[in-house]
Design an enzyme around this catalytic site. Sequence first.
Site, PDB file in Angstrom:
ATOM      1  CG  HIS A  86      -1.695   1.302   1.325  1.00 47.92           C
ATOM      2  ND1 HIS A  86      -2.856   1.474   0.617  1.00 47.92           N
ATOM      3  CD2 HIS A  86      -1.474   2.456   1.980  1.00 47.92           C
ATOM      4  CE1 HIS A  86      -3.328   2.695   0.841  1.00 47.92           C
ATOM      5  NE2 HIS A  86      -2.506   3.317   1.667  1.00 47.92           N
ATOM      6  CG  ASP A 165     -12.570   3.328   4.798  1.00 48.56           C
ATOM      7  OD1 ASP A 165     -12.130   4.117   5.647  1.00 48.56           O
ATOM      8  OD2 ASP A 165     -12.251   3.372   3.608  1.00 48.56           O
ATOM      9  NE  ARG A 172     -10.776   9.845   8.805  1.00 49.72           N
ATOM     10  CZ  ARG A 172      -9.850   9.116   8.170  1.00 49.72           C
ATOM     11  NH1 ARG A 172     -10.175   7.961   7.611  1.00 49.72           N
ATOM     12  NH2 ARG A 172      -8.611   9.528   8.129  1.00 49.72           N
ATOM     13  CB  SER A 187      -9.199   4.646   6.687  1.00 53.04           C
ATOM     14  OG  SER A 187      -9.514   4.866   5.351  1.00 53.04           O
ATOM     15  CE  LYS A 191      -9.505   2.021   2.461  1.00 51.93           C
ATOM     16  NZ  LYS A 191      -9.564   3.430   2.143  1.00 51.93           N
TER      17      LYS A 191
END
Length: 438
Positions: A86, A165, A172, A187, A191
């Site tokens: 990520h 999320d 947010r 968050s 995922k």
Amino acid sequence: MSELLFPQHVIAKKRDGGILSREEIAAFVRGATDGSWADYQLSAMLMAIFVRGMTPAETADYTDAMKRSGYVADLSRVRQPKADKHSTGGVGDKVSLHLAPMVAACGVAVPMISGRGLGHTGGTLDKLESIPGFSVNLSSAQYEEQLARIGVCLIGQTAELAPADKKLYALRDVTATVECIPLICGSILSKKLAEGTEVLVGDVKFGRGAFMKDKAKARELAQALVAVSNAMGTPMRAVLTAMDQPLGRAVGNALEVAESIACLHSRGPADTMEVTYALGEQMLLLARVAKTAAEARAKLESTVTQGTALEKFRQLVAAQGGDARVADEPGRLPQARLKVPLVAPRAGWVRDVDAMTVALATLQLGAGRAKASDPVDPAVGVDGLVKIGERVEAGQPLATVHANDQRALATATKMLAAAIAIGDAPVPAQKLIDEIIG
Ligand code: URA
């Protein structure tokens, strides 16, 4: 519901600095998923968390509840180890596009659920969609089947994946509660862990073109991500990387795909390959298909020199409905009507290429979006961008601007010229990989 779990009681406990139980956190996340908490209650809770923070145990419980708010992939049919990476996002960060097939070609399945570009950073999904026919909208069953068949799949977040999320991120965004490490951890990791990966590598960027500008803050986020992921049983490491100048020489969707394809043909820019190998090494080490970083690096390099990563890329593109001929003929990618070089006004050494200004220039051209519903122009952007430290002569191209609109071309070119500074003295090499955490 016990009295304690009324939203206002849970909110008050966090507001007053209390530590929430797993059940209280689960009630909050359930409230976001099924609508049983009103938006104002969810927003109040988010602000309480923003102000009071969360302990590592609370953050892990929150992440777990977010992950379980929807579909959790069952990849038991995929026999290989599974690794994903990520990135917190940067300018010109196209690494996923070639790293995923490189790692898959090493026998490690890569289940990758990616995002779209928003604001100044590009999104892997937008880049992939610039390949004619490529679909990022696969069903859960197609995702699991493709992973079992070819060991790599790159798709977007489905409605079923971490729906809490989706709801909380939207709140947010409009309640000034994005920049909060426990909320970011929940968050990102919800995922990533729902997609079924067994190990995870983070590319946490810092600098002008990054989500976290400040290195100390980026390190704090990396440490939190690693701690929570490990606590949840998914071994993770994070690589801290500098993002002051764009990564590689291309920024813009199809132009970045073309640069990724060049990486698979052994013609990738040095900085892009440095980050690619640093992340890939950690993926292979965590997946236990290599014992040392040197062994992992050799495996990854051989996927490029032997052409196996390029073949995996062709399989990936074909499996998702795209024109796999782009792997050998990148000219088949969308092309802008106008391709105009920006030339150096003087000779010297490139002192700076401001990633944020370059990103804003490509936004002017239409490469990104200001709000989620905006379309992107796949063909526009810049390529052939000079790098900090390079010597240039007067009149030499500093970049080529790809545009579909004369006015946008003029504005973007002016911005790009302002982003690039040329000085009289050689510039020391830039440190790209700062630290490996975990
Ligand atoms: N990216 C995410 O997916 N979530 C955040 O909270 C921040 C960045």
